[in-house]
Design a protein around this motif. Structure first.
Motif, PDB file in Angstrom:
ATOM      1  N   HIS A 274      79.805 -13.957 -43.836  1.00 40.37           N
ATOM      2  CA  HIS A 274      78.971 -13.194 -44.762  1.00 40.37           C
ATOM      3  C   HIS A 274      77.463 -13.428 -44.517  1.00 40.37           C
ATOM      4  O   HIS A 274      76.653 -12.489 -44.591  1.00 40.37           O
TER       5      HIS A 274
ATOM      6  N   HIS B 107      74.340 -10.898 -43.597  1.00 35.59           N
ATOM      7  CA  HIS B 107      73.008 -10.758 -44.213  1.00 35.59           C
ATOM      8  C   HIS B 107      71.914 -10.782 -43.137  1.00 35.59           C
ATOM      9  O   HIS B 107      70.957 -10.015 -43.198  1.00 35.59           O
TER      10      HIS B 107
ATOM     11  N   ASP C 158      74.723  -7.333 -51.154  1.00 39.51           N
ATOM     12  CA  ASP C 158      75.953  -7.247 -50.370  1.00 39.51           C
ATOM     13  C   ASP C 158      76.353  -5.806 -50.044  1.00 39.51           C
ATOM     14  O   ASP C 158      76.390  -4.951 -50.927  1.00 39.51           O
TER      15      ASP C 158
ATOM     16  N   GLY D 235      70.151 -10.990 -51.091  1.00 40.05           N
ATOM     17  CA  GLY D 235      69.861 -10.180 -52.275  1.00 40.05           C
ATOM     18  C   GLY D 235      68.479 -10.377 -52.880  1.00 40.05           C
ATOM     19  O   GLY D 235      67.878  -9.420 -53.386  1.00 40.05           O
TER      20      GLY D 235
ATOM     21  N   GLY E  89      68.714 -17.173 -55.860  1.00 34.46           N
ATOM     22  CA  GLY E  89      69.278 -16.086 -56.685  1.00 34.46           C
ATOM     23  C   GLY E  89      69.961 -16.653 -57.930  1.00 34.46           C
ATOM     24  O   GLY E  89      69.869 -16.083 -59.019  1.00 34.46           O
TER      25      GLY E  89
ATOM     26  N   GLU F  25      62.239  -9.590 -62.325  1.00 35.74           N
ATOM     27  CA  GLU F  25      61.214  -8.864 -61.560  1.00 35.74           C
ATOM     28  C   GLU F  25      60.548  -7.801 -62.445  1.00 35.74           C
ATOM     29  O   GLU F  25      59.313  -7.659 -62.449  1.00 35.74           O
TER      30      GLU F  25
ATOM     31  N   ASN G 187      63.410  -8.301 -54.028  1.00 41.32           N
ATOM     32  CA  ASN G 187      62.273  -8.507 -54.926  1.00 41.32           C
ATOM     33  C   ASN G 187      60.968  -8.052 -54.262  1.00 41.32           C
ATOM     34  O   ASN G 187      60.545  -8.601 -53.238  1.00 41.32           O
TER      35      ASN G 187
ATOM     36  N   GLY H 207      72.428 -15.085 -53.858  1.00 41.64           N
ATOM     37  CA  GLY H 207      72.927 -15.725 -55.072  1.00 41.64           C
ATOM     38  C   GLY H 207      73.643 -17.024 -54.780  1.00 41.64           C
ATOM     39  O   GLY H 207      73.728 -17.897 -55.635  1.00 41.64           O
ATOM     40  N   GLY H 208      74.143 -17.178 -53.560  1.00 41.27           N
ATOM     41  CA  GLY H 208      74.903 -18.380 -53.216  1.00 41.27           C
ATOM     42  C   GLY H 208      74.214 -19.275 -52.200  1.00 41.27           C
ATOM     43  O   GLY H 208      74.606 -20.424 -52.021  1.00 41.27           O
TER      44      GLY H 208
ATOM     45  N   ASP I 272      69.298 -15.952 -61.865  1.00 45.54           N
ATOM     46  CA  ASP I 272      70.369 -15.590 -62.808  1.00 45.54           C
ATOM     47  C   ASP I 272      70.423 -16.561 -63.989  1.00 45.54           C
ATOM     48  O   ASP I 272      70.599 -16.158 -65.136  1.00 45.54           O
TER      49      ASP I 272
ATOM     50  N   GLY J  87      67.889 -11.419 -61.315  1.00 45.43           N
ATOM     51  CA  GLY J  87      66.793 -11.120 -60.391  1.00 45.43           C
ATOM     52  C   GLY J  87      66.032  -9.849 -60.733  1.00 45.43           C
ATOM     53  O   GLY J  87      64.826  -9.875 -60.999  1.00 45.43           O
TER      54      GLY J  87
HETATM   55  O1  KG4 Z   1      73.084 -11.302 -51.403  1.00 44.90           O
HETATM   56  P1  KG4 Z   1      73.615 -11.012 -52.763  1.00 44.90           P
HETATM   57  O2  KG4 Z   1      73.903  -9.567 -53.109  1.00 44.90           O
HETATM   58  O3  KG4 Z   1      74.934 -11.793 -53.054  1.00 44.90           O
HETATM   59  C1  KG4 Z   1      75.192 -13.071 -52.545  1.00 44.90           C
HETATM   60  O4  KG4 Z   1      75.613 -13.144 -51.372  1.00 44.90           O
HETATM   61  O5  KG4 Z   1      74.913 -14.014 -53.282  1.00 44.90           O
HETATM   62  O6  KG4 Z   1      72.548 -11.628 -53.796  1.00 44.90           O
HETATM   63  C2  KG4 Z   1      72.699 -11.545 -55.174  1.00 44.90           C
HETATM   64  C3  KG4 Z   1      71.542 -12.290 -55.812  1.00 44.90           C
HETATM   65  C4  KG4 Z   1      71.673 -12.427 -57.326  1.00 44.90           C
HETATM   66  O7  KG4 Z   1      71.463 -13.768 -57.679  1.00 44.90           O
HETATM   67  C5  KG4 Z   1      70.550 -11.534 -57.860  1.00 44.90           C
HETATM   68  O8  KG4 Z   1      69.980 -11.977 -59.082  1.00 44.90           O
HETATM   69  C6  KG4 Z   1      69.545 -11.602 -56.731  1.00 44.90           C
HETATM   70  O9  KG4 Z   1      70.310 -11.595 -55.554  1.00 44.90           O
HETATM   71  N1  KG4 Z   1      68.639 -10.452 -56.740  1.00 44.90           N
HETATM   72  C7  KG4 Z   1      67.318 -10.545 -56.964  1.00 44.90           C
HETATM   73  C8  KG4 Z   1      66.832  -9.218 -56.990  1.00 44.90           C
HETATM   74  N2  KG4 Z   1      67.869  -8.364 -56.764  1.00 44.90           N
HETATM   75  C9  KG4 Z   1      68.983  -9.142 -56.612  1.00 44.90           C
HETATM   76  N3  KG4 Z   1      66.521 -11.613 -57.142  1.00 44.90           N
HETATM   77  C10 KG4 Z   1      65.216 -11.385 -57.371  1.00 44.90           C
HETATM   78  N4  KG4 Z   1      64.670 -10.152 -57.441  1.00 44.90           N
HETATM   79  C11 KG4 Z   1      65.421  -9.046 -57.242  1.00 44.90           C
HETATM   80  N5  KG4 Z   1      64.889  -7.826 -57.321  1.00 44.90           N
END
Ligand code: KG4
Ligand code: ZN
Length: 364
Positions: free
Chosen positions: A117, A121, A329, A295, A192, A213, A299, A166-167, A196, A209
């Motif tokens: 994964h 990314h 994702d 993710g 992330g 923002e 921002n 997020g992870g 959250d 997130g």
């Molecule tokens: O990459 P992702 O879709 O999933 C993982 O692989 O974790 O990332 C999700 C994370 C969440 O914690 C979300 O709050 C954060 O990305 N996120 C953001 C924004 N959009 C998503 N964090 C800050 N600003 C944003 N605009």
């Protein structure tokens, strides 16, 4: 070469068809955010159940878009290979994607590329796309973003990669395609995750997130003075749990907390921490390119801060970040990573593919 790619590692069900140039011919992503919102975070069991409900219609949609047929069998015949996220992620969610792809591999005889994964990314930076992108929620349709163009062709190595999701929050030196060295990572919460958790502390909806923002845009940066995480640390690791605790104490002791101002201050110091460590890694490792991914790269304040900082301090290094559609994702990034794998290998048979919920990036 057409690759049909699937991503189900967390709460997005996504399918894409990508060709050998990295062009995305179709991508469909069904987000479960509206479902998990009421629990304040992803409930693994609920996530896997919802993947099973939508995965086949999602695959059918991309096949129809590219090959103009409702017949999955005819569509599969036109695909050259399959790709799927094998980990890291939630085991129940991963199993839905992996077993679906194994079944398609069994039925069609096509080879499968198992994709990490995080590698997906990273490869979001190689995606070329002029497709119309849709993000749909399970409970209602919403068209998000259309008509993307990423003119990236040739990213030079070594590259420094900052993954912020997020992870995960990691700095990685990418020596070549598929060759990684982890330079630093978070010692506790991912960035992330911090967004959250802080949103939850402020009674803001999941995912935090985008919500933080939005509020930060209205906030006064001077009202609060949270510490910049790991400002004095000498290594390339991150830590965000202290920042989250600082927010918790501030919220507890302040009667009339100004949420917009706190969001602004929190977002500012978190971005500063990411920027400081990335800049330190750039000075030490002298990469030719910097790639942002994950993710949190959605921002816009973060994107702008990195752009201005690197333009000012490291003019000769190219900074890349994926289109907004490909930061969170999605299966297009899994297809892009698989296209690079296909230059070196022909993929695996269905019976040799398995989930790996704790998968690491191959070091070397
Ligand atoms: O990459 P992702 O879709 O999933 C993982 O692989 O974790 O990332 C999700 C994370 C969440 O914690 C979300 O709050 C954060 O990305 N996120 C953001 C924004 N959009 C998503 N964090 C800050 N600003 C944003 N605009
Ligand atoms: Zn992710």
């Amino acid at each position: 070469m057409y690759i049909l790619a699937i991503e189900t590692s967390c709460d997005e069900t996504s399918a894409a068809i990508v060709d050998q140039t990295g062009s995305v011919l179709a991508v469909e992503t069904i987000s479960q955010i509206p479902i998990h919102k009421k629990y304040g975070g992803v409930v693994p069991e609920v996530a896997s159940r919802n993947h099973t409900l939508v995965i086949l219609p999602t695959i059918q949609k991309v096949i129809k878009k590219v090959f103009k047929t409702d017949d999955l069998k005819i569509g599969l015949h036109k695909i050259d290979a399959l790709a799927v996220t094998v980990g890291p992620g939630l085991i129940g969610s991963l199993l839905v994607g992996v077993n679906t792809v194994k079944t398609l591999g069994y039925l069609s005889g096509k080879k499968i590329f198992g994709v990490n994964h995080l590698e997906g990314h990273i490869y979001a930076n190689w995606i070329k796309s002029s497709v119309t992108g849709y993000q749909l929620s399970v409970t209602g349709k919403q068209k998000l973003i259309t008509n993307h163009q990423s003119p990236i062709t040739n990213i030079e190595f070594p590259a420094l990669v900052l993954i912020v999701s997020g992870g995960h929050t990691s700095l990685i030196k990418m020596l070549d395609h598929g060759r990684y060295q982890t330079l630093g990572q978070t010692l506790d919460d991912a960035a992330g995750e911090a967004f959250d958790k802080v949103a939850k502390l402020l009674d803001l909806p999941y995912p935090g997130g985008p919500e933080i923002e939005k509020r930060a845009k209205l906030g006064n940066p001077e009202t609060y003075n949270l510490p910049i995480p790991m400002e004095k640390s000498q290594d390339l690791n991150f830590s965000f749990s202290g920042l989250k605790t600082a927010v918790l104490y501030l919220v507890k002791k302040t009667k009339d907390i100004q949420k917009d101002d706190l969001c602004k201050n929190f977002q500012d110091v978190l971005i500063k921490s990411l920027l400081q460590k990335t800049s330190k890694a750039t000075r030490i490792h002298k990469p030719k390119s910097i790639l942002l991914s994950g993710g949190v790269i959605n921002n816009k304040a973060l994107r702008q801060s990195f752009k201005s900082y690197f333009q000012k301090h490291f003019k000769d290094i190219n900074l890349y970040m994926p289109d907004l559609l490909f930061c969170t994702d999605n299966a297009a990034m899994i297809g892009a990573a698989a296209q690079y794998q296909s230059l070196k290998s022909s993929g695996k048979n269905w019976y040799d593919i398995d989930v790996d919920p704790n998968a690491k990036l191959a070091n070397g």
